[in-house]
Design an enzyme around this catalytic site. Sequence first.
Site, short mmCIF file in Angstrom:
data_model
loop_
_atom_site.label_atom_id
_atom_site.label_comp_id
_atom_site.label_asym_id
_atom_site.label_seq_id
_atom_site.Cartn_x
_atom_site.Cartn_y
_atom_site.Cartn_z
CD GLU A 15 -2.90 -1.16 2.36
OE1 GLU A 15 -2.79 -0.30 3.24
OE2 GLU A 15 -3.81 -2.01 2.36
CG ASN A 43 -0.71 -7.09 -1.31
OD1 ASN A 43 -1.26 -7.74 -2.20
ND2 ASN A 43 -1.24 -6.91 -0.11
CG HIS A 65 -10.03 -5.95 0.76
ND1 HIS A 65 -10.26 -7.07 1.52
CD2 HIS A 65 -8.73 -5.62 0.96
CE1 HIS A 65 -9.14 -7.41 2.15
NE2 HIS A 65 -8.19 -6.56 1.82
CD GLU A 84 -4.71 -7.93 1.90
OE1 GLU A 84 -5.60 -7.20 2.38
OE2 GLU A 84 -3.50 -7.66 1.97
CG ASP A 114 -12.90 -9.06 1.92
OD1 ASP A 114 -12.76 -8.15 1.08
OD2 ASP A 114 -12.53 -8.93 3.10
C1 XIL Z 1 -6.46 -6.19 8.36
C2 XIL Z 1 -6.82 -7.35 9.28
O1 XIL Z 1 -7.73 -8.19 8.61
C3 XIL Z 1 -7.43 -6.81 10.55
O2 XIL Z 1 -7.61 -7.87 11.51
C4 XIL Z 1 -6.55 -5.73 11.16
O3 XIL Z 1 -7.21 -5.16 12.28
C5 XIL Z 1 -6.22 -4.66 10.15
O4 XIL Z 1 -5.63 -5.25 9.00
N1 XIL Z 1 -5.04 -4.56 3.74
C6 XIL Z 1 -4.06 -5.40 4.19
C7 XIL Z 1 -4.33 -6.29 5.36
O5 XIL Z 1 -3.00 -5.51 3.58
O6 XIL Z 1 -3.19 -6.51 6.15
C8 XIL Z 1 -5.44 -5.76 6.21
O7 XIL Z 1 -5.75 -6.70 7.24
C9 XIL Z 1 -6.65 -5.43 5.37
C10 XIL Z 1 -6.33 -4.38 4.35
#
Ligand code: XIL
Length: 302
Positions: free
Chosen positions: A127, A170, A206, A235, A237
């Site tokens: 990020e 990422n 996401h 990641e 969802d």
């Molecule tokens: C999130 C986790 O799922 C949570 O439990 C935590 O509180 C915050 O981080 N981008 C990412 C992940 O790269 O590491 C994040 O994970 C979600 C967004």
Amino acid sequence: ADTLGAAAAEKGRYFGAAVSANHLGEAQYVATLNREFSSVTAENEMKWDALEPSRGSFNFSRADQIFDHAKSQGMDVRGHTLVWHSQLPNWVSQLGASDLRTAMNSHITQVMTHYKGEIHSWDVVNEAFQDGGSGARRSSPFQDKLGDGFIEEAFRTARAADPNAKLCYNDYNTDGVNAKSNAVYTMVRDFKARGVPIDCVGFQSHFNPNSPVPSDYQANLQRFADLGVDVQITELDIEGSGQAQAADYGNVVRACLAVSRCTGITVWGIPDKYSWRASGTPLLFDDNYNKKPAYDAVLSAL
Ligand code: XIL
């Protein structure tokens, strides 16, 4: 095949889940993890604040719980994440430029050495770009004190620490073709042209009604792959439910399978009740570990 991991393996891919050490004592959680998934990402336990809460003092115990569980089941492990502005301990933010550079390189080296040869892909930098149309870097201690070169330096340090790990950049909101993904694309193209070590780009993916699966998702994955890097969905969802959610999940899986260098998919949790999303039902299993329509759509797309 009748599990996600086995079906993905038939296509030469892994199918992973983000795992939290807190839940490894829950029988149904572990049974679902072991049955369905072939790769594991620690949801929080390999982040800087978890591993190096004070300078030079490392605590791998929670991360190792997840790592050891995965290895005992024959699963691969994705490393997440070495350099990120979030979940970063205060001591790092307080360092001056010279100490920060030393601390960044030391963190990368020590963490990667701990798992040397055992992690298939590492998110080296997470990020680093701003949202929106600017294509600019995001403000962070690394960016603000070390400048644009911090990403390149992190990747070079990572390659030296574990030459067998795939090194990934990422990010989120880079899943379709847009100003932010264009900025990442330009960076990766430059790294490949100059021989800066980078092997993969992770697309967090996401999705929710404000940020749906983009229509050019596959095309975007493909243009990165065409630069000579692997791509991974890291990641995933998707907020929603029922057949609409199932259709979105199916589209994501088909997009990955259509890109030969899309090497695997990770969903960001197992049952809905443990999603990081405070509300909603964005995952493949309900709170009782029943398979949702989204699960069936993923399995049949694989
Ligand atoms: C999130 C986790 O799922 C949570 O439990 C935590 O509180 C915050 O981080 N981008 C990412 C992940 O790269 O590491 C994040 O994970 C979600 C967004």
